[in-house]
Design a protein around this motif. Structure first.
Motif, PDB file in Angstrom:
ATOM      1  N   SER A 145       0.865  -1.180   0.000  1.00 51.32           N
ATOM      2  CA  SER A 145       0.000   0.000   0.000  1.00 51.32           C
ATOM      3  C   SER A 145       0.902   1.230   0.000  1.00 51.32           C
ATOM      4  O   SER A 145       1.887   1.287   0.729  1.00 51.32           O
ATOM      5  CB  SER A 145      -0.864   0.002   1.261  1.00 51.32           C
ATOM      6  OG  SER A 145      -1.342   1.287   1.502  1.00 51.32           O
ATOM      7  N   SER A 169      -0.127   4.430   0.457  1.00 51.97           N
ATOM      8  CA  SER A 169      -0.623   5.632   1.110  1.00 51.97           C
ATOM      9  C   SER A 169      -0.130   5.718   2.562  1.00 51.97           C
ATOM     10  O   SER A 169       0.169   4.706   3.189  1.00 51.97           O
ATOM     11  CB  SER A 169      -2.146   5.652   1.064  1.00 51.97           C
ATOM     12  OG  SER A 169      -2.624   4.370   1.295  1.00 51.97           O
ATOM     13  N   THR A 200      -2.068  -4.102   7.579  1.00 55.57           N
ATOM     14  CA  THR A 200      -1.378  -3.118   6.729  1.00 55.57           C
ATOM     15  C   THR A 200       0.067  -2.927   7.185  1.00 55.57           C
ATOM     16  O   THR A 200       0.965  -2.720   6.374  1.00 55.57           O
ATOM     17  CB  THR A 200      -2.109  -1.756   6.804  1.00 55.57           C
ATOM     18  OG1 THR A 200      -3.484  -1.996   6.574  1.00 55.57           O
ATOM     19  CG2 THR A 200      -1.579  -0.755   5.821  1.00 55.57           C
ATOM     20  N   LEU A 238      -1.988   3.872 -10.633  1.00 51.48           N
ATOM     21  CA  LEU A 238      -1.695   4.048  -9.208  1.00 51.48           C
ATOM     22  C   LEU A 238      -2.987   3.911  -8.417  1.00 51.48           C
ATOM     23  O   LEU A 238      -3.978   4.584  -8.742  1.00 51.48           O
ATOM     24  CB  LEU A 238      -1.089   5.447  -8.971  1.00 51.48           C
ATOM     25  CG  LEU A 238      -0.824   5.832  -7.523  1.00 51.48           C
ATOM     26  CD1 LEU A 238       0.378   5.082  -6.955  1.00 51.48           C
ATOM     27  CD2 LEU A 238      -0.565   7.342  -7.418  1.00 51.48           C
ATOM     28  N   ASP A 239      -2.957   3.062  -7.399  1.00 53.13           N
ATOM     29  CA  ASP A 239      -4.155   2.837  -6.572  1.00 53.13           C
ATOM     30  C   ASP A 239      -5.382   2.557  -7.426  1.00 53.13           C
ATOM     31  O   ASP A 239      -6.461   3.113  -7.193  1.00 53.13           O
ATOM     32  CB  ASP A 239      -4.426   4.044  -5.660  1.00 53.13           C
ATOM     33  CG  ASP A 239      -3.417   4.115  -4.530  1.00 53.13           C
ATOM     34  OD1 ASP A 239      -2.852   3.064  -4.166  1.00 53.13           O
ATOM     35  OD2 ASP A 239      -3.174   5.228  -4.031  1.00 53.13           O
ATOM     36  N   ARG A 283      -6.128   3.505 -10.350  1.00 50.50           N
ATOM     37  CA  ARG A 283      -6.504   4.507 -11.361  1.00 50.50           C
ATOM     38  C   ARG A 283      -5.465   4.519 -12.473  1.00 50.50           C
ATOM     39  O   ARG A 283      -4.262   4.561 -12.207  1.00 50.50           O
ATOM     40  CB  ARG A 283      -6.602   5.898 -10.735  1.00 50.50           C
ATOM     41  CG  ARG A 283      -7.901   6.093  -9.988  1.00 50.50           C
ATOM     42  CD  ARG A 283      -7.887   7.405  -9.236  1.00 50.50           C
ATOM     43  NE  ARG A 283      -7.610   8.558 -10.078  1.00 50.50           N
ATOM     44  CZ  ARG A 283      -6.785   9.546  -9.720  1.00 50.50           C
ATOM     45  NH1 ARG A 283      -6.155   9.495  -8.579  1.00 50.50           N
ATOM     46  NH2 ARG A 283      -6.592  10.575 -10.524  1.00 50.50           N
ATOM     47  N   TYR A 304       2.179   1.181 -10.577  1.00 48.70           N
ATOM     48  CA  TYR A 304       2.677   1.209  -9.200  1.00 48.70           C
ATOM     49  C   TYR A 304       2.014   0.125  -8.346  1.00 48.70           C
ATOM     50  O   TYR A 304       2.493  -0.192  -7.266  1.00 48.70           O
ATOM     51  CB  TYR A 304       2.400   2.579  -8.562  1.00 48.70           C
ATOM     52  CG  TYR A 304       3.360   3.660  -9.010  1.00 48.70           C
ATOM     53  CD1 TYR A 304       4.568   3.864  -8.357  1.00 48.70           C
ATOM     54  CD2 TYR A 304       3.054   4.470 -10.105  1.00 48.70           C
ATOM     55  CE1 TYR A 304       5.454   4.838  -8.777  1.00 48.70           C
ATOM     56  CE2 TYR A 304       3.936   5.461 -10.525  1.00 48.70           C
ATOM     57  CZ  TYR A 304       5.139   5.646  -9.856  1.00 48.70           C
ATOM     58  OH  TYR A 304       6.014   6.608 -10.264  1.00 48.70           O
ATOM     59  N   ASP A 305       0.915  -0.412  -8.804  1.00 47.37           N
ATOM     60  CA  ASP A 305       0.186  -1.405  -8.008  1.00 47.37           C
ATOM     61  C   ASP A 305       0.686  -2.827  -8.257  1.00 47.37           C
ATOM     62  O   ASP A 305       0.367  -3.734  -7.504  1.00 47.37           O
ATOM     63  CB  ASP A 305      -1.319  -1.374  -8.330  1.00 47.37           C
ATOM     64  CG  ASP A 305      -1.916   0.014  -8.123  1.00 47.37           C
ATOM     65  OD1 ASP A 305      -1.305   0.800  -7.382  1.00 47.37           O
ATOM     66  OD2 ASP A 305      -2.985   0.306  -8.700  1.00 47.37           O
TER      67      ASP A 305
END
Ligand code: FES
Length: 358
Positions: free
Chosen positions: A2, A4, A34, A274-275, A277, A356-357
């Protein structure tokens, strides 16, 4: 991983030496998964210092079995974050923390019967401490030998904890301290961990061919010395794990080549995920790399060092080709699997797609 940040409360600040403090974070139940980590990984901390957002990576110094989330921050001369953290952080404060990441790790298995060795210098002990404890706690038949270099005994982080561990794991843990500015009776343990010292260690204190993995973290020259000495005696590269926190000076020729590539890549269209999107993003030569082009376009792509060491900005290239200026933070396997450090990457043509994911 993750990417964020989450707000975590500081549960405790523990002075380790005059120059280093450990920061233990409280992890709420809903963030336990997490913030689960592998030994040797690090956290990215974010703070507003003097009106500027500053991010830094700090290694976890605990084993997953300890049930704690704790990093150690040592002051470095002129270090914006490290000095601020040592002067200001207290229990009860909140901090922005990115979940654990990093590939300086090892999969310890209860049935393994291995010998591991660590070369650590100064605050480079933090990830090695995490690996050392995890090895001893997870593998009852394995051993660990640590070579640990410091200026003097007052600057040794985890001095007491290491001696407690030595008492607890008497037959399985060996710790050899090397002090640069304090004389010991045995000459071998005086002075810094340089190439000569590493050669002597490998000739007298350990049988390199019996060691399943060497973990190296510390100042650049120490890491280079240990790595070169190990390679010289024939230790294969996949048994040498190195964690770098700072990058060396970029090679002038590489820098010139990157400038040319950046200018040529201006305006090239890329696709960035990314995330979840997916967006079209133009390459911006002034930003200089894929990471900053994506951020300029409003995508909060993750980063910490922007120097090619921490791998926080890692993404997978799904299409097209990119050129990377520095790649310290990536293993050969990651590169083979198509991962790049986006803070170091420039597209070589139209249609580059990074995720990025992935
Ligand atoms: S931000 Fe650290 S390697 Fe890119």
């Amino acid at each position: 991983m993750s990417v964020s940040f989450h707000t975590l409360r500081i549960a405790e600040v523990v002075p380790e030496t005059a120059e280093a403090k450990s920061i233990r974070f409280a992890v709420p139940d809903d963030l336990r998964d997490t913030f689960a980590f592998a030994p040797g990984q690090h956290l990215t901390l974010k703070a507003d210092i003097g009106g500027e957002e500053v991010r830094r990576n700090y290694s976890l110094c605990v084993a997953p079995q300890d049930g704690e989330l704790k990093v150690t921050v040592k002051r470095i001369a002129g270090g914006v974050f490290s000095n601020w953290a040592n002067d200001n952080l207290e229990a009860g404060q909140d901090m922005e923390v990115m979940p654990p990441h990093g590939s300086f790790t090892w999969e310890f298995r209860p049935d393994a019967r291995n010998h591991y060795a660590g070369f650590a210098g100064g605050s480079g002990i933090t990830p090695v401490m995490s690996l050392l404890k995890t090895a001893l706690l997870t593998e009852p038949d394995s051993r660990f030998t640590l070579f640990y270099g410091n200026r003097d005994s007052a600057s040794v982080i985890f001095l007491e904890e290491l001696s407690r561990l030595k008492n607890r794991f008497m037959d399985r843990l060996q710790v050899h301290h090397f002090l640069a500015e304090e004389a010991e009776d045995i000459e071998l343990f005086n002075g810094i961990l340089d190439r000569t010292k590493c050669d002597l260690i490998l000739g007298s204190l350990i049988e390199p061919e019996e060691v399943s993995a060497f973990f190296i973290c510390g100042p650049g020259p120490m890491m280079d010395a240990a790595e070169e000495a190990l390679k010289e005696v024939g230790v294969p590269a996949d048994r040498i794990l190195v964690e770098r926190f700072t990058a060396g000076r970029p090679d002038a020729a590489v820098e010139a080549q990157m400038h040319q590539l950046q200018a040529r890549a201006e305006g090239l269209q890329m696709t960035v995920t990314l995330d979840g999107r997916r967006r079209r993003v133009p390459f911006d030569a002034k930003a200089g790399n894929i990471l900053d082009s994506a951020r300029l376009a409003g995508m909060p792509a993750p980063f910490a060092c922007k120097a090619g060491v921490c791998a926080t900005c890692r993404a997978r290239v799904l299409n097209g080709e990119v050129e990377m200026a520095a790649r310290y933070g990536l293993s050969d396997e990651e590169i083979a699997a198509g991962y790049v450090l986006t803070c170091q990457s420039v597209p070589k043509g139209e249609g580059v797609e990074v995720d990025y994911d992935a």
